[in-house]
Design an enzyme around this catalytic site. Structure first.
Site, PDB file in Angstrom:
ATOM      1  CG  HIS A 206      46.926  33.213  33.414  1.00  0.00           C
ATOM      2  ND1 HIS A 206      47.765  32.413  33.001  1.00  0.00           N
ATOM      3  CD2 HIS A 206      46.246  33.693  32.445  1.00  0.00           C
ATOM      4  CE1 HIS A 206      47.430  32.291  31.567  1.00  0.00           C
ATOM      5  NE2 HIS A 206      46.489  33.296  31.328  1.00  0.00           N
ATOM      6  CE  LYS A 210      39.428  32.213  30.147  1.00  0.00           C
ATOM      7  NZ  LYS A 210      40.451  32.118  29.094  1.00  0.00           N
ATOM      8  CG  HIS A 235      38.902  34.238  33.586  1.00  0.00           C
ATOM      9  ND1 HIS A 235      38.409  34.949  32.715  1.00  0.00           N
ATOM     10  CD2 HIS A 235      40.081  34.292  33.588  1.00  0.00           C
ATOM     11  CE1 HIS A 235      39.687  35.546  32.034  1.00  0.00           C
ATOM     12  NE2 HIS A 235      40.610  35.074  32.593  1.00  0.00           N
ATOM     13  CG  HIS A 260      45.237  37.397  34.100  1.00  0.00           C
ATOM     14  ND1 HIS A 260      44.205  36.722  34.856  1.00  0.00           N
ATOM     15  CD2 HIS A 260      44.621  36.747  32.979  1.00  0.00           C
ATOM     16  CE1 HIS A 260      43.648  35.968  34.546  1.00  0.00           C
ATOM     17  NE2 HIS A 260      43.591  36.152  33.335  1.00  0.00           N
TER      18      HIS A 260
HETATM   19 FE   LIG Z   1      42.516  35.395  31.384  1.00  0.00          FE
END
Ligand SMILES: [Fe+2]
Length: 363
Positions: A206, A210, A235, A260
């Site tokens: 998830h 990043k 991200h 998410h």
């Molecule tokens: Fe996250």
């Protein structure tokens, strides 16, 4: 001459004289012949020793040629069967071909014709067997290729994950724990195994986006500026973009990565999805992610006590989190003293992803 791999033929006819004609011809061509005077006797022979070629009369007492043919096709499908018919029985002969006989021989026999039909039937049988074996090996090859593709996919994802870990080692373990919490919630909600696997994969990946977030911002110890916060919050979209081509057949896993940080009340990012527009798989991972982010130590703050994090989940349910996912989390991890769970060992066949959430969204 009989082909080298085919030497035995069973001749079935209730008239011994006609049987002998065929047997003499076939033995002259190198076959070893067995003889049967009825269908029942033929089956007894085959039970003792299956043969590659059966030549059978159509009309016989006890069990006629058609019944024998059906039985042979069912029990010894690699056996070539030639039916012997009278000229007037062409229709029956065609019916036998439809049932699986490879050819038929019309009485009275012309020896050259018998020879040609037998050779042709055996060639056909060989081709059928080769084709079957080819299909079988083709399936094996396809499976091997599919496994290799999966391995390459995992290697590709590992490379990305390692790159992210190198960039943000402080948060190591987060995604494995999120995957563990999320699958616990999913089981508690009674979701099916395939959905649970998708949730596990999506949870492990998830935060992969990043990798596209500035290291300086990720590691910043102090409070983020608005611009820095928005940069970190790119991200999910970055992750979905990176994984899109790799997970083309798994849109729900991509949805988990992209959404998410969405909230039930529509105030999340990046799409401001609301309520049911957020798939249940995503809602499950959001709760798991939030709990782990809150209870993990960050460069800029210690981890929250478990009781406090649970309280946050309760307070934010309905607005940020799906209430049923929060309730399922409470049930699945009711042993509060065991929380937060330590980072589980990665499953050998799963993605040992260790991607972490900086947790800014919950500050
Ligand atoms: Fe996250």
């Amino acid at each position: 001459m009989a082909p080298s791999d085919v030497t035995t033929c069973l001749v079935v006819d209730d008239e011994p004289r006609l049987r002998r004609v065929l047997v003499r011809l076939l033995e002259g061509d190198g076959f070893t012949c067995r003889e049967a005077g009825s269908g029942v006797e033929a089956l007894r022979h085959l039970e003792q020793e299956p043969v590659p070629l059966v030549i059978s009369d159509l009309r016989m007492p006890e069990m006629d040629g058609v019944s024998l043919l059906r039985e042979i096709i069912r029990r010894w499908p690699d056996t070539a069967v030639l039916m012997v018919t009278a000229v007037a029985e062409v229709e029956s002969a065609v019916a036998c071909l439809q049932l699986g006989a490879l050819d038929y021989l019309a009485k009275p026999f012309h020896l050259d014709e018998v020879r040609a039909r037998v050779t042709q039937a055996l060639d056909k049988r060989r081709l059928i067997i080769e084709n079957k074996s080819y299909q079988l090996h083709l399936e094996d090859r396809v499976q091997v290729q599919a496994r290799r593709i999966e391995e390459l996919f995992l290697e590709g994802v590992h490379a990305l994950v390692h790159a992210l870990e190198a960039k943000d080692p402080y948060t190591r373990g987060h995604s494995m724990r999120v995957a563990n919490y999320a699958t616990g919630i999913a089981r508690e909600l009674g979701l099916d195994e395939e959905t649970i696997n998708t949730i596990e994969l999506g949870a492990e990946l998830h935060d992969l986006g990043k990798i596209g977030v500035s290291e300086v911002v990720l590691r910043k110890a102090g409070k983020l500026s608005d611009a820095e916060y928005l940069h970190v919050m790119e991200h999910p979209a970055i992750g979905a973009r990176i994984l899109g081509p790799l997970l083309r057949d798994m849109p729900t896993a991509i949805a988990i990565v992209r959404s998410h940080h969405e909230r039930l009340d529509g105030r999340g990012l990046p799409d401001g999805l609301m309520g049911d527009a957020i798939p249940v798989e995503v809602r499950v991972v959001s709760v798991a992610d939030a709990f782990d982010a809150m209870t993990s130590e960050r460069p800029y703050r210690p981890g929250l006590p478990v009781a406090r994090a649970l309280q946050e989940l309760e307070q934010m349910k309905g607005g940020q989190f799906d209430p049923s996912a929060v309730a399922a989390f409470r049930r699945a991890f009711s042993e509060v003293t065991a929380l937060p769970i330590p980072t589980p060992e990665p499953h050998p066949l799963r993605l040992p992803v260790r991607v972490l959430d900086a947790g800014r969204a919950f500050d």
